[in-house]
Design an enzyme around this catalytic site. Structure first.
Site, mmCIF file in Angstrom:
data_model
loop_
_atom_site.group_PDB
_atom_site.id
_atom_site.type_symbol
_atom_site.label_atom_id
_atom_site.label_comp_id
_atom_site.label_asym_id
_atom_site.label_seq_id
_atom_site.Cartn_x
_atom_site.Cartn_y
_atom_site.Cartn_z
ATOM 1 N N ARG A 74 6.740 -8.461 6.857
ATOM 2 C CA ARG A 74 6.984 -9.364 5.717
ATOM 3 C C ARG A 74 8.271 -8.960 4.985
ATOM 4 N NH1 ARG A 74 1.029 -8.857 3.212
ATOM 5 N NH2 ARG A 74 1.361 -6.778 4.094
ATOM 6 N N VAL A 95 6.117 -3.195 14.659
ATOM 7 C CA VAL A 95 6.188 -1.923 15.398
ATOM 8 C C VAL A 95 5.583 -2.033 16.804
ATOM 9 C CG1 VAL A 95 6.256 -0.418 13.357
ATOM 10 C CG2 VAL A 95 4.032 -1.028 14.366
ATOM 11 N N PRO A 119 -5.870 10.276 4.968
ATOM 12 C CA PRO A 119 -6.545 9.878 3.733
ATOM 13 C C PRO A 119 -7.944 9.315 3.993
ATOM 14 C CG PRO A 119 -4.405 8.744 4.011
ATOM 15 C CD PRO A 119 -4.814 9.323 5.334
ATOM 16 N N TYR A 168 -10.873 1.946 15.607
ATOM 17 C CA TYR A 168 -9.994 2.399 14.515
ATOM 18 C C TYR A 168 -9.988 3.928 14.473
ATOM 19 C CZ TYR A 168 -7.920 3.256 9.977
ATOM 20 O OH TYR A 168 -7.092 3.729 8.980
ATOM 21 N N SER A 199 -6.024 9.299 9.418
ATOM 22 C CA SER A 199 -7.153 8.884 8.572
ATOM 23 C C SER A 199 -8.290 9.872 8.752
ATOM 24 C CB SER A 199 -7.635 7.487 8.982
ATOM 25 O OG SER A 199 -8.874 7.184 8.360
ATOM 26 N N GLY A 201 0.781 -1.238 0.000
ATOM 27 C CA GLY A 201 0.000 0.000 0.000
ATOM 28 C C GLY A 201 0.812 1.287 0.000
ATOM 29 N N PHE A 202 0.438 2.218 0.882
ATOM 30 C CA PHE A 202 1.055 3.554 0.909
ATOM 31 C C PHE A 202 2.569 3.461 1.133
ATOM 32 C CE2 PHE A 202 -2.982 5.364 3.201
ATOM 33 C CZ PHE A 202 -3.741 5.112 2.068
ATOM 34 N N GLU A 262 -4.257 -3.025 0.557
ATOM 35 C CA GLU A 262 -4.662 -4.260 1.240
ATOM 36 C C GLU A 262 -5.458 -3.942 2.513
ATOM 37 O OE1 GLU A 262 -1.250 -6.815 1.791
ATOM 38 O OE2 GLU A 262 -0.717 -6.648 -0.316
ATOM 39 N N PHE A 263 -5.744 -2.651 2.728
ATOM 40 C CA PHE A 263 -6.396 -2.192 3.956
ATOM 41 C C PHE A 263 -7.706 -2.957 4.242
ATOM 42 C CE2 PHE A 263 -9.504 0.703 5.906
ATOM 43 C CZ PHE A 263 -8.846 1.097 7.054
HETATM 44 P P1 NDP Z 1 -1.918 -2.020 3.702
HETATM 45 O O1 NDP Z 1 -2.599 -3.105 4.473
HETATM 46 O O2 NDP Z 1 -1.760 -2.157 2.250
HETATM 47 O O3 NDP Z 1 -0.483 -1.727 4.370
HETATM 48 C C1 NDP Z 1 -0.302 -1.720 5.751
HETATM 49 C C2 NDP Z 1 1.172 -1.829 6.051
HETATM 50 O O4 NDP Z 1 1.337 -1.788 7.484
HETATM 51 C C3 NDP Z 1 1.782 -3.125 5.563
HETATM 52 O O5 NDP Z 1 3.030 -2.854 4.962
HETATM 53 C C4 NDP Z 1 1.977 -3.942 6.826
HETATM 54 O O6 NDP Z 1 3.162 -4.740 6.718
HETATM 55 C C5 NDP Z 1 2.209 -2.841 7.852
HETATM 56 N N1 NDP Z 1 1.936 -3.282 9.207
HETATM 57 C C6 NDP Z 1 0.759 -3.666 9.761
HETATM 58 N N2 NDP Z 1 0.933 -4.052 11.036
HETATM 59 C C7 NDP Z 1 2.277 -3.912 11.301
HETATM 60 C C8 NDP Z 1 3.083 -4.162 12.433
HETATM 61 N N3 NDP Z 1 2.576 -4.621 13.576
HETATM 62 N N4 NDP Z 1 4.415 -3.896 12.349
HETATM 63 C C9 NDP Z 1 4.938 -3.416 11.217
HETATM 64 N N5 NDP Z 1 4.231 -3.173 10.095
HETATM 65 C C10 NDP Z 1 2.905 -3.421 10.151
HETATM 66 O O7 NDP Z 1 -2.753 -0.694 4.047
HETATM 67 P P2 NDP Z 1 -2.517 0.846 3.685
HETATM 68 O O8 NDP Z 1 -1.320 1.065 2.874
HETATM 69 O O9 NDP Z 1 -3.810 1.351 3.193
HETATM 70 O O10 NDP Z 1 -2.309 1.410 5.156
HETATM 71 C C11 NDP Z 1 -1.224 2.201 5.546
HETATM 72 C C12 NDP Z 1 -1.699 3.167 6.606
HETATM 73 O O11 NDP Z 1 -2.683 4.037 6.047
HETATM 74 C C13 NDP Z 1 -2.353 2.536 7.827
HETATM 75 O O12 NDP Z 1 -1.914 3.236 8.974
HETATM 76 C C14 NDP Z 1 -3.840 2.774 7.591
HETATM 77 O O13 NDP Z 1 -4.575 2.837 8.783
HETATM 78 C C15 NDP Z 1 -3.805 4.106 6.891
HETATM 79 N N6 NDP Z 1 -4.956 4.481 6.091
HETATM 80 C C16 NDP Z 1 -5.407 3.698 5.064
HETATM 81 C C17 NDP Z 1 -6.476 4.119 4.313
HETATM 82 C C18 NDP Z 1 -7.041 3.310 3.197
HETATM 83 O O14 NDP Z 1 -8.199 3.561 2.805
HETATM 84 N N7 NDP Z 1 -6.306 2.397 2.616
HETATM 85 C C19 NDP Z 1 -7.106 5.415 4.548
HETATM 86 C C20 NDP Z 1 -6.569 6.140 5.664
HETATM 87 C C21 NDP Z 1 -5.513 5.686 6.379
HETATM 88 P P3 NDP Z 1 3.339 -6.224 7.249
HETATM 89 O O15 NDP Z 1 1.989 -6.876 7.255
HETATM 90 O O16 NDP Z 1 4.305 -6.841 6.288
HETATM 91 O O17 NDP Z 1 3.916 -6.048 8.619
HETATM 92 C C1 8X3 Z 2 -9.510 4.372 6.330
HETATM 93 C C2 8X3 Z 2 -10.311 5.443 5.686
HETATM 94 O O1 8X3 Z 2 -12.603 6.093 4.884
HETATM 95 O O2 8X3 Z 2 -11.931 3.780 4.605
HETATM 96 O O3 8X3 Z 2 -8.625 4.939 7.199
HETATM 97 O O4 8X3 Z 2 -12.388 4.616 6.829
HETATM 98 S S1 8X3 Z 2 -11.897 4.955 5.500
#
Ligand code: NDP
Ligand code: 8X3
Length: 255
Positions: free
Chosen positions: A39, A61, A183, A153, A140, A17-18, A189-190
């Site tokens: 991963r 983390v 965002p 959340y 978010s 993702g991001f 993969e969210f």
């Molecule tokens: P993804 O699921 O695609 O990516 C999430 C990333 O976080 C992965 O690389 C995962 O890596 C990592 N991660 C999760 N848990 C842990 C952990 N315990 N330790 C280290 N790494 C971790 O989602 P997004 O890219 O969408 O999400 C990124 C951020 O953006 C998050 O904080 C999410 O809440 C936020 N967000 C997302 C939105 C959306 O609509 N997609 C909107 C607003 C905010 P791995 O599993 O390999 O550890």
């Molecule tokens: C996730 C954004 O709009 O899907 O942080 O809840 S939303």
């Protein structure tokens, strides 16, 4: 715009993702990258794709000691972090509060709040000492606007907003910048993670609308980092044009 060519950028959650998109965006500028996630195989594949110096680290983390050990053991060329992108995070579940899993709630608190705190606390002293740096937290829209099932959340992302604002007071005078990027809906993969690997449920979230892309958010992350050093974007909220607010809901019992 500042040059990020010689910057060292650390990104948590860079395996998807991001985080992965931000790695590609900063690499296009020639930045040096520290990429962290659980991963490691994915991080190694991303490193192979990039033509800049990359240090990959398996990191959960939530593990406070591991976060500090990682920062203490960074190779010299990567030790002075200029930009920390606190991106690792997740939503787990969308059940109403009265039915939600406490394990899910703890997972979100441990990752989105405590993980972000640990990484910030490990990196910030060096930035303050060097009088240079930028902490970019990924919040978010859920941190500001409630929606059914958003409960914990949204609470974790409200923490990110308030923590980011408060950090600015503590480090005033250090030249270190802090930004919260909030965002809205973005297809990564969210939702797959939120719905515990159910691809149909995840896909239904974005059905019939154009969500944001990871590259859109990577551009925002890069933009705030590349602005002149005297400019601090405090809060940047970004939604797809087809997402808006629900307004108040009213339960009517016919009185
Ligand atoms: P993804 O699921 O695609 O990516 C999430 C990333 O976080 C992965 O690389 C995962 O890596 C990592 N991660 C999760 N848990 C842990 C952990 N315990 N330790 C280290 N790494 C971790 O989602 P997004 O890219 O969408 O999400 C990124 C951020 O953006 C998050 O904080 C999410 O809440 C936020 N967000 C997302 C939105 C959306 O609509 N997609 C909107 C607003 C905010 P791995 O599993 O390999 O550890
Ligand atoms: C996730 C954004 O709009 O899907 O942080 O809840 S939303």
């Amino acid at each position: 715009m500042s040059s990020l060519k010689s910057a060292t950028v650390m990104i948590t959650g860079a395996s998807s993702g991001f985080g992965a998109a931000a790695a590609r965006r900063f690499a296009a500028d020639g930045a040096r990258l520290i990429l962290c996630a659980r991963r490691l195989d994915r991080l190694k594949a991303l490193k192979d794709e990039l033509s800049v110096p990359v240090h990959v680290c398996a990191l959960d983390v939530r593990d406070r000691e591991a976060v500090f050990a990682l920062v203490a053991s960074l190779p010299p060329a990567f030790a002075a972090v200029d930009v920390l992108v606190n991106n690792a995070g997740l939503a787990a579940g969308l059940e109403p509060a009265q039915a939600a899993s406490l394990d899910d709630w703890e997972l979100m608190v441990d990752t989105n709040i405590k993980g972000l705190m640990f990484c910030t606390r490990a990196i910030l002293p060096g930035m303050v000492q060097r009088k240079q740096g930028h902490i970019i937290n990924i919040g978010s829209v859920a941190g500001r606007y409630p929606y059914p099932g958003g409960n914990t959340y949204g609470g974790t992302k409200a923490f990110v907003e308030q923590f980011s604002l408060n950090l600015r007071n503590d480090i005033l005078g250090s030249n270190v910048r802090v930004t919260n990027i909030a965002p809205g809906m973005c297809e990564t993969e969210f939702s797959l993670v939120r719905f515990k690997g159910d691809p149909e449920k995840a896909a239904s979230v974005y059905k019939g609308m154009k969500p944001l892309s990871s590259a859109d958010i990577a551009d925002c992350i890069h933009w705030v980092a590349a602005l002149p050093a005297h400019m601090n974007i405090n809060y940047l909220e970004v939604m797809p044009v087809n997402q808006a607010f629900a307004g108040f809901s009213v339960h009517r019992e016919g009185v």
